[in-house]
Design a protein around this motif. Sequence first.
Motif, PDB file in Angstrom:
ATOM      1  N   ILE A   1      18.476  16.453   5.864  1.00  0.00           N
ATOM      2  CA  ILE A   1      18.344  15.206   6.628  1.00  0.00           C
ATOM      3  C   ILE A   1      16.870  14.966   6.932  1.00  0.00           C
ATOM      4  O   ILE A   1      16.169  15.854   7.421  1.00  0.00           O
ATOM      5  N   LEU A   2      16.410  13.766   6.648  1.00  0.00           N
ATOM      6  CA  LEU A   2      15.046  13.351   6.986  1.00  0.00           C
ATOM      7  C   LEU A   2      15.118  12.244   8.032  1.00  0.00           C
ATOM      8  O   LEU A   2      15.719  11.192   7.788  1.00  0.00           O
ATOM      9  N   ASP A   3      14.543  12.497   9.194  1.00  0.00           N
ATOM     10  CA  ASP A   3      14.427  11.474  10.236  1.00  0.00           C
ATOM     11  C   ASP A   3      13.210  10.620   9.899  1.00  0.00           C
ATOM     12  O   ASP A   3      12.074  11.024  10.111  1.00  0.00           O
ATOM     13  N   SER A   4      13.463   9.434   9.353  1.00  0.00           N
ATOM     14  CA  SER A   4      12.364   8.595   8.867  1.00  0.00           C
ATOM     15  C   SER A   4      11.654   7.836   9.980  1.00  0.00           C
ATOM     16  O   SER A   4      10.573   7.294   9.753  1.00  0.00           O
ATOM     17  N   ILE A   5      12.244   7.825  11.170  1.00  0.00           N
ATOM     18  CA  ILE A   5      11.603   7.152  12.303  1.00  0.00           C
ATOM     19  C   ILE A   5      10.622   8.088  13.004  1.00  0.00           C
ATOM     20  O   ILE A   5       9.462   7.744  13.255  1.00  0.00           O
ATOM     21  N   ASN A   6      11.079   9.301  13.302  1.00  0.00           N
ATOM     22  CA  ASN A   6      10.228  10.288  13.975  1.00  0.00           C
ATOM     23  C   ASN A   6       9.493  11.194  12.998  1.00  0.00           C
ATOM     24  O   ASN A   6       8.753  12.088  13.419  1.00  0.00           O
ATOM     25  N   LEU A   7       9.715  10.976  11.699  1.00  0.00           N
ATOM     26  CA  LEU A   7       9.047  11.732  10.636  1.00  0.00           C
ATOM     27  C   LEU A   7       9.208  13.234  10.836  1.00  0.00           C
ATOM     28  O   LEU A   7       8.255  13.970  11.109  1.00  0.00           O
ATOM     29  N   SER A   8      10.450  13.698  10.702  1.00  0.00           N
ATOM     30  CA  SER A   8      10.723  15.130  10.817  1.00  0.00           C
ATOM     31  C   SER A   8      11.923  15.493   9.957  1.00  0.00           C
ATOM     32  O   SER A   8      12.837  14.687   9.762  1.00  0.00           O
ATOM     33  N   TRP A   9      11.885  16.732   9.423  1.00  0.00           N
ATOM     34  CA  TRP A   9      13.035  17.286   8.719  1.00  0.00           C
ATOM     35  C   TRP A   9      13.980  17.865   9.748  1.00  0.00           C
ATOM     36  O   TRP A   9      13.549  18.568  10.665  1.00  0.00           O
ATOM     37  N   ILE A  10      15.258  17.577   9.627  1.00  0.00           N
ATOM     38  CA  ILE A  10      16.257  18.055  10.578  1.00  0.00           C
ATOM     39  C   ILE A  10      17.034  19.190   9.935  1.00  0.00           C
ATOM     40  O   ILE A  10      17.640  19.024   8.871  1.00  0.00           O
ATOM     41  N   SER A  11      16.990  20.353  10.564  1.00  0.00           N
ATOM     42  CA  SER A  11      17.691  21.524  10.050  1.00  0.00           C
ATOM     43  C   SER A  11      19.123  21.535  10.564  1.00  0.00           C
ATOM     44  O   SER A  11      19.375  21.299  11.757  1.00  0.00           O
TER      45      SER A  11
ATOM     46  N   ASP B   1      21.280   2.804  11.519  1.00  0.00           N
ATOM     47  CA  ASP B   1      21.424   2.922  12.973  1.00  0.00           C
ATOM     48  C   ASP B   1      20.573   4.066  13.532  1.00  0.00           C
ATOM     49  O   ASP B   1      20.076   3.994  14.655  1.00  0.00           O
ATOM     50  N   THR B   2      20.424   5.132  12.772  1.00  0.00           N
ATOM     51  CA  THR B   2      19.673   6.298  13.246  1.00  0.00           C
ATOM     52  C   THR B   2      18.324   6.440  12.548  1.00  0.00           C
ATOM     53  O   THR B   2      17.448   7.162  13.053  1.00  0.00           O
ATOM     54  N   GLY B   3      18.158   5.812  11.398  1.00  0.00           N
ATOM     55  CA  GLY B   3      16.954   6.002  10.606  1.00  0.00           C
ATOM     56  C   GLY B   3      16.964   7.297   9.817  1.00  0.00           C
ATOM     57  O   GLY B   3      15.958   7.697   9.252  1.00  0.00           O
ATOM     58  N   TRP B   4      18.125   7.947   9.758  1.00  0.00           N
ATOM     59  CA  TRP B   4      18.239   9.208   9.034  1.00  0.00           C
ATOM     60  C   TRP B   4      18.528   8.950   7.555  1.00  0.00           C
ATOM     61  O   TRP B   4      19.347   8.099   7.207  1.00  0.00           O
ATOM     62  N   ILE B   5      17.853   9.727   6.697  1.00  0.00           N
ATOM     63  CA  ILE B   5      18.122   9.718   5.265  1.00  0.00           C
ATOM     64  C   ILE B   5      18.844  11.022   4.930  1.00  0.00           C
ATOM     65  O   ILE B   5      18.336  12.111   5.209  1.00  0.00           O
ATOM     66  N   TYR B   6      20.036  10.913   4.359  1.00  0.00           N
ATOM     67  CA  TYR B   6      20.825  12.084   3.988  1.00  0.00           C
ATOM     68  C   TYR B   6      20.618  12.351   2.496  1.00  0.00           C
ATOM     69  O   TYR B   6      20.850  11.483   1.662  1.00  0.00           O
ATOM     70  N   ILE B   7      20.193  13.569   2.173  1.00  0.00           N
ATOM     71  CA  ILE B   7      19.892  13.947   0.796  1.00  0.00           C
ATOM     72  C   ILE B   7      20.789  15.121   0.422  1.00  0.00           C
ATOM     73  O   ILE B   7      20.899  16.106   1.167  1.00  0.00           O
TER      74      ILE B   7
ATOM     75  N   GLU C   1       0.826  -1.192   0.000  1.00  0.00           N
ATOM     76  CA  GLU C   1       0.000   0.000   0.000  1.00  0.00           C
ATOM     77  C   GLU C   1       0.874   1.261   0.000  1.00  0.00           C
ATOM     78  O   GLU C   1       1.926   1.301   0.642  1.00  0.00           O
ATOM     79  N   TRP C   2       0.396   2.298  -0.704  1.00  0.00           N
ATOM     80  CA  TRP C   2       1.052   3.592  -0.732  1.00  0.00           C
ATOM     81  C   TRP C   2       0.406   4.543   0.272  1.00  0.00           C
ATOM     82  O   TRP C   2      -0.790   4.457   0.529  1.00  0.00           O
ATOM     83  N   ALA C   3       1.205   5.449   0.820  1.00  0.00           N
ATOM     84  CA  ALA C   3       0.682   6.444   1.755  1.00  0.00           C
ATOM     85  C   ALA C   3       1.516   7.713   1.635  1.00  0.00           C
ATOM     86  O   ALA C   3       2.647   7.697   1.116  1.00  0.00           O
ATOM     87  N   VAL C   4       0.953   8.822   2.104  1.00  0.00           N
ATOM     88  CA  VAL C   4       1.668  10.096   2.163  1.00  0.00           C
ATOM     89  C   VAL C   4       1.898  10.422   3.631  1.00  0.00           C
ATOM     90  O   VAL C   4       0.939  10.723   4.354  1.00  0.00           O
ATOM     91  N   PRO C   5       3.127  10.349   4.129  1.00  0.00           N
ATOM     92  CA  PRO C   5       3.368  10.598   5.551  1.00  0.00           C
ATOM     93  C   PRO C   5       3.321  12.085   5.890  1.00  0.00           C
ATOM     94  O   PRO C   5       3.628  12.936   5.047  1.00  0.00           O
ATOM     95  N   GLU C   6       2.933  12.394   7.122  1.00  0.00           N
ATOM     96  CA  GLU C   6       2.995  13.756   7.626  1.00  0.00           C
ATOM     97  C   GLU C   6       4.351  13.947   8.300  1.00  0.00           C
ATOM     98  O   GLU C   6       4.672  13.278   9.279  1.00  0.00           O
ATOM     99  N   VAL C   7       5.142  14.862   7.761  1.00  0.00           N
ATOM    100  CA  VAL C   7       6.501  15.071   8.246  1.00  0.00           C
ATOM    101  C   VAL C   7       6.594  16.459   8.872  1.00  0.00           C
ATOM    102  O   VAL C   7       6.255  17.467   8.245  1.00  0.00           O
ATOM    103  N   ALA C   8       7.051  16.520  10.129  1.00  0.00           N
ATOM    104  CA  ALA C   8       7.176  17.793  10.835  1.00  0.00           C
ATOM    105  C   ALA C   8       8.391  18.568  10.329  1.00  0.00           C
ATOM    106  O   ALA C   8       9.331  18.002   9.755  1.00  0.00           O
TER     107      ALA C   8
END
Length: 289
Positions: A165-175, A136-142, A112-119
């Motif tokens: 950086i996208l924290d894919s576990i806590n669903l937040s953009w990291i500045s 180890d952190t669940g971080w995606i580096y772009i 299934e596809w979904a659109v996550p809400e990211v803080a």
Amino acid sequence: MGSANAPPDTLVIIYVIKGSGLFAVTDALIDSKLYTISGILVFCFDLSKPLYTSFLIYDLLSMLPVFIIWGTASIVGINGSKVFLIGGVMVDLYSANLSDNLIYTFDTVNHEWAVPEVAGVQPLRYREASSTFDPDTGWIYIFGGGTVRYNYELDKTEFFNDFIILDSINLSWISIDSSSFNIPTKRASHTATLIENGIIVSLYAIGNKVGSQNGHTAVLASNGNIIIYGGCNFNRLRSTPDLIVLNVNNILFQWSAPLIPPNNSPPSLNYHTVTIFENYMFIFFDNYI
């Protein structure tokens, strides 16, 4: 087909998988399942099944809610069961306009596809950016990328060297404040590879010794070396050699170019994908140079 004159610890067997009509694909490997995404389709290749030189069994799992090219994919979620599809040219199937959503997730269990809400503050949409994932952190580096356009017009494309950086576990953009970094130049169609010491290696237009490249692929082998395949230069001509190895296990990185037997060598490609599973390297493509 193996690298002929390479040291034994860099030997891999290469399989090329041709997908008709697929372009600028992206993929993610979960255990032995290779999820390949292109256009509006998701294919699943089971790499644990017996391998054949002429074909590989796959399942067509799902259709995407958007048409996408030049995005990036990462494995996230509990037990690595989800694929995050980020950025690129995402076109709504009904309106034919660019999608308002930057991220879609694919549940590989329920298909299934979904659109996550990211803080946090959502970054701009880029195409041909690179991403790498830290399990180890669940971080995606772009990193990097170019402005999104329907047509690829290099002279009209604006390039970036933003580090996101996208924290894919806590669903937040990291500045982060990257002003103090020795940040690489603006680029797109490059690669990013996270190696064991925590360094992210970005490859793009890599110089006279191995030929300038973009639209290539880079994958981390089990011995810690990075294997680079394919790509083209700024004149859209084939980069040579097709396969090069970057030894990142020493303080000074070192290039080498293993020879591939010409009678079994893969075609010259760009905007393809590559995955290593055990001692096999799989190239999925449909874009010749």
